[in-house]
Motif scaffolding. Structure first.
Motif, PDB file in Angstrom:
ATOM      1  N   LEU A  78      53.321  29.485  98.351  1.00  0.00           N
ATOM      2  CA  LEU A  78      52.529  28.378  98.903  1.00  0.00           C
ATOM      3  C   LEU A  78      52.918  28.090 100.350  1.00  0.00           C
ATOM      4  CD1 LEU A  78      52.352  25.948  95.842  1.00  0.00           C
ATOM      5  CD2 LEU A  78      50.520  27.305  96.829  1.00  0.00           C
ATOM      6  N   ASP A  81      51.268  30.673 102.309  1.00  0.00           N
ATOM      7  CA  ASP A  81      49.841  30.351 102.441  1.00  0.00           C
ATOM      8  C   ASP A  81      49.608  29.285 103.507  1.00  0.00           C
ATOM      9  OD1 ASP A  81      48.634  32.059 100.587  1.00  0.00           O
ATOM     10  OD2 ASP A  81      49.280  30.793  98.927  1.00  0.00           O
ATOM     11  N   SER A  82      50.515  28.337 103.550  1.00  0.00           N
ATOM     12  CA  SER A  82      50.333  27.244 104.504  1.00  0.00           C
ATOM     13  C   SER A  82      50.389  27.743 105.937  1.00  0.00           C
ATOM     14  CB  SER A  82      51.432  26.196 104.308  1.00  0.00           C
ATOM     15  OG  SER A  82      51.414  25.730 102.986  1.00  0.00           O
ATOM     16  N   GLN A  86      44.469  31.805 105.310  1.00  0.00           N
ATOM     17  CA  GLN A  86      43.750  31.962 104.043  1.00  0.00           C
ATOM     18  C   GLN A  86      43.832  30.675 103.227  1.00  0.00           C
ATOM     19  OE1 GLN A  86      41.809  34.201 103.563  1.00  0.00           O
ATOM     20  NE2 GLN A  86      42.547  36.285 103.748  1.00  0.00           N
ATOM     21  N   LYS A  87      43.106  30.681 102.137  1.00  0.00           N
ATOM     22  CA  LYS A  87      43.152  29.521 101.252  1.00  0.00           C
ATOM     23  C   LYS A  87      44.546  29.400 100.642  1.00  0.00           C
ATOM     24  CE  LYS A  87      38.729  29.083 101.814  1.00  0.00           C
ATOM     25  NZ  LYS A  87      38.255  28.132 102.816  1.00  0.00           N
ATOM     26  N   ILE A  88      44.956  28.171 100.436  1.00  0.00           N
ATOM     27  CA  ILE A  88      46.276  27.942  99.854  1.00  0.00           C
ATOM     28  C   ILE A  88      46.234  28.313  98.371  1.00  0.00           C
ATOM     29  CG2 ILE A  88      47.944  26.151  99.243  1.00  0.00           C
ATOM     30  CD1 ILE A  88      47.401  24.838 101.834  1.00  0.00           C
ATOM     31  N   GLY A  89      47.145  29.152  97.979  1.00  0.00           N
ATOM     32  CA  GLY A  89      47.219  29.576  96.584  1.00  0.00           C
ATOM     33  C   GLY A  89      47.152  31.080  96.410  1.00  0.00           C
ATOM     34  N   MET A  90      46.715  31.771  97.439  1.00  0.00           N
ATOM     35  CA  MET A  90      46.580  33.230  97.309  1.00  0.00           C
ATOM     36  C   MET A  90      47.952  33.886  97.133  1.00  0.00           C
ATOM     37  SD  MET A  90      43.347  33.808  97.588  1.00  0.00           S
ATOM     38  CE  MET A  90      43.176  35.511  98.084  1.00  0.00           C
ATOM     39  N   TYR A  91      48.819  33.667  98.115  1.00  0.00           N
ATOM     40  CA  TYR A  91      50.175  34.186  97.979  1.00  0.00           C
ATOM     41  C   TYR A  91      50.899  33.501  96.825  1.00  0.00           C
ATOM     42  CZ  TYR A  91      50.409  37.018 102.221  1.00  0.00           C
ATOM     43  OH  TYR A  91      50.231  37.994 103.156  1.00  0.00           O
ATOM     44  N   GLY A  92      50.556  32.243  96.592  1.00  0.00           N
ATOM     45  CA  GLY A  92      51.214  31.498  95.521  1.00  0.00           C
ATOM     46  C   GLY A  92      51.020  32.160  94.174  1.00  0.00           C
TER      47      GLY A  92
END
Lengths: 178, 456
Positions: A78, A81-82, A86-92
């Motif tokens: 997260l 991602d921040s 990209q949208k937050i949650g992809m790497y998360g």
């Protein structure tokens, strides 16, 4: 089953579960993310290094607790991602899965073996990149190409870096008999 | 249920965490909104450290380089190398300072000359996306930065702000696969959409119709259609053109990255500019002046054009008449005195007398010595010969028939009719009265002219 395979597949649960100081748990991934953000500006050839992934992997393999590993991976992802566009949650999501599966693997294998470290580093890098690509296409609808050859090469390089990095990180942990 | 949760506790937590993040992504995609709080926290935590690192790098990088350099050469001559190292260190420091000052000066000059309002920013880090091309700059919403602002350098466009945080902003570079901007070619004015390729090197200009003409080496500029980049900022030069199915694939090398990316300008208030002409966009090519027109002297640009047609000749005669009377065409106020067109050169003054020359006291009956060839050059140079040549005897017009006098003066009229304005008016005053020309000023009769010696 020969002696080598016995050593690799020994019951890892009987071994020590690594513990880290809370400060280490915060500073090390932050440093890895800073490295990823800052260093490739001046040394572009180091942009292939996915240090946050390697940190997640090391923690999961050492800790061997799937829940804490997946939460740790989610937190690192997260933050990554921040700092991305990209949208937050992809790497998360991807690092959550990496943490969970790596911790599960850590229960089965002797992860202190450099050969196992290399194999796992290579495998989880490829898994990480492939799953990120799948999420990008499936969730965001972006038509990004997956460069298999580059991923394999970068996977080998990250796996090679993982061996000395894990060795250094092992020095930072506080072992306790489970 | 409790048994299942206990038995599959790990899997349950995994599903919860993954589902929560999936919902988070779905929310962002569906509402097209971001989760600013998380990003602000992360950026606020990371960028101060980046600033410190950048400050440390700027102040120590030259020292570290020179230190290692000294280690390699100290064996040769320790004392000399120490001195050399000190000087190199100082030189390196000064060069770095000079380079920084040059870049800052160039940015400042560009900023001052550009009509758009801009603010300078320094790049402090890269974005973390796997395939994305984004960088962080050290200016944020506290400096007035907003999402969607254009980011440029004096060499060309760089990207646009996609997230403005209090202390920093995230800039999407034009090489990112998600980047798009409206562009127009310089020479052929072909419109297209600039798209990043996800890698450094080239960007693609898409949606260029196959029948439209784009030349290699042609420059592309921002068209202003996207409402982000003001019109007229350079984008890059065409390197490759391929014919696609419906559209051409035009690949452009971005010019904004030519000198590396360290300092950039963020356009706070954009002003559209004109796209420069094609000839001006060939830096490094020396263009000599255009060849002079045949029959004219290149060294005298004021030389009037050659009269090729009757209209040209007539126009030239009117212009000469105006010049002789100190009249500038097009500047006379309504009701002002027009030039005297009865004194058109070529009609009454073809004998070599310029308009405005004083009449000869010899009068109309004087023989036309000018038309008689002199016996020798010595004779022609004598004062008497010169006097004879200056006598304004009216010859037959040599001009074409179209060259006519609007006053329809008789070409056989004696040359004395060509006189200074007031005197001429006085001589022809009765005649003009009878014509009733409203534009003609009628003056009282002037006394007879005193005979004057002809002096050339």
């Amino acid at each position: 089953m020969n002696e080598f395979s016995e050593r690799l597949l020994s019951d890892a649960s009987r071994k020590d579960k690594a513990r880290f100081r809370p400060l280490i748990l915060i500073v090390v991934p932050l440093a890895a993310i800073l490295f990823q953000v800052y260093v490739p500006r001046f040394l572009p050839f180091l942009s292939y290094l996915e240090l946050p992934l390697l940190i997640t992997l090391h923690f999961a393999l050492s800790r061997r607790e799937p829940i804490s590993a997946l939460l740790y991976g989610a937190a690192i992802g997260l933050v990554q991602d921040s700092l991305s566009n990209q949208k937050i949650g992809m790497y998360g999501i991807v690092k959550t899965l990496v943490g969970y599966f790596a911790a599960s693997v850590g229960l089965r294998f002797d992860v202190e073996n450099p050969f196992i470290t290399f194999i796992l580093g290579f495998f989880f890098y490829c898994f990480h990149q492939f799953f990120y690509w799948v999420l990008t296409r499936a969730l965001l609808g972006q038509l990004v190409n997956f460069d298999l050859e580059q991923t394999l090469i970068f996977g080998l390089l990250n796996a090679a870096v993982a061996i000395p990095l894990f060795h250094i990180l092992d020095k930072l942990r506080v072992t306790a008999q489970s | 249920m409790e048994f299942i949760l206990n038995r599959y506790r790990n899997l349950t937590v995994l599903l919860i965490v993954v589902t929560a993040q999936l919902l988070l992504i779905a929310y962002q995609v569906r509402t097209a909104k971001d989760v600013p709080l998380v990003r602000v926290w992360a950026v606020t935590a990371v960028t101060p450290v980046e600033r410190m690192l950048e400050w440390g790098r700027r102040n120590t990088w030259g020292f570290v380089e020179d230190y290692f350099f000294l280690l390699n050469t100290r064996q040769q001559n320790e004392q000399l190398q120490k001195e050399l190292g000190r000087l190199k260190l100082e030189n390196q420091y000064l060069k770095t300072e000079l380079s920084t000052a040059d870049r800052a000066k160039a940015l400042g000059q560009f900023q001052a000359q550009s009509p758009s309002k801009m603010i300078a920013a320094r790049i402090i880090g890269n974005g973390t996306g796997a395939n994305s091309k984004a960088v962080f700059v050290d200016r944020g919403s506290g400096s007035g930065i907003e999402n969607g602002m254009a980011v440029v350098t004096p060499d060309g466009i760089v990207g646009k702000v996609i997230a403005a945080y209090p202390t920093a902003s995230l800039v999407l570079l034009i090489t990112d696969a998600n980047f798009a901007a409206g562009v127009i070619s310089q020479k052929n004015r072909v419109h297209g959409t600039l798209k990043g390729q996800g890698h450094d090197g080239t960007v693609l200009v898409d949606y260029v119709q196959s029948e439209e003409k784009v030349d290699p080496g042609e420059w592309f500029y921002t068209s202003g259609d996207d409402r982000i980049f003001p019109k007229g900022f350079p984008v890059g030069q065409v390197t490759t053109i391929r014919n696609g199915h419906n559209f051409k694939e035009v690949y452009v090398t971005p010019s904004g990255f030519q000198n590396g990316l360290e300092e950039v300008l963020i356009v706070l208030e954009g002003v559209h500019q004109a796209i420069p002409e094609w000839e001006m966009a060939s830096p490094g090519i020396n263009l000599i002046p255009a060849p002079p027109t045949e029959g004219t002297d290149a060294a005298s640009p004021q030389t009037p054009p050659v009269a090729n047609t009757d209209a040209d000749r007539l126009k030239e005669q009117y212009r000469q008449a105006g010049d002789a009377q100190h009249h500038t065409f097009g500047e006379g106020a309504p009701g002002s005195t027009p030039p005297d067109f009865t004194r058109l050169p070529g009609i009454r003054e073809n004998g070599g007398v310029v308009a405005g020359a004083k009449p000869s006291p010899a009068g109309p009956g004087t023989p036309n010595n000018a038309q008689t060839p002199p016996a020798s050059g010595q004779q022609a140079s004598q004062p008497g010969a010169a006097t004879a040549a200056a006598v304004p005897v009216k010859p037959k017009p040599k001009a074409p028939l179209l060259v006519t006098d609007p006053t329809d003066a008789d070409p056989d009229e004696p040359a004395v009719a060509v006189a200074p304005p007031r005197r001429a008016d006085a001589d022809t005053g009765s005649k003009k009265k009878s014509t009733g020309d409203a534009n003609t000023e009628i003056l009282p009769p002037a006394p007879a002219p005193k005979p004057k010696p002809n002096v050339r």
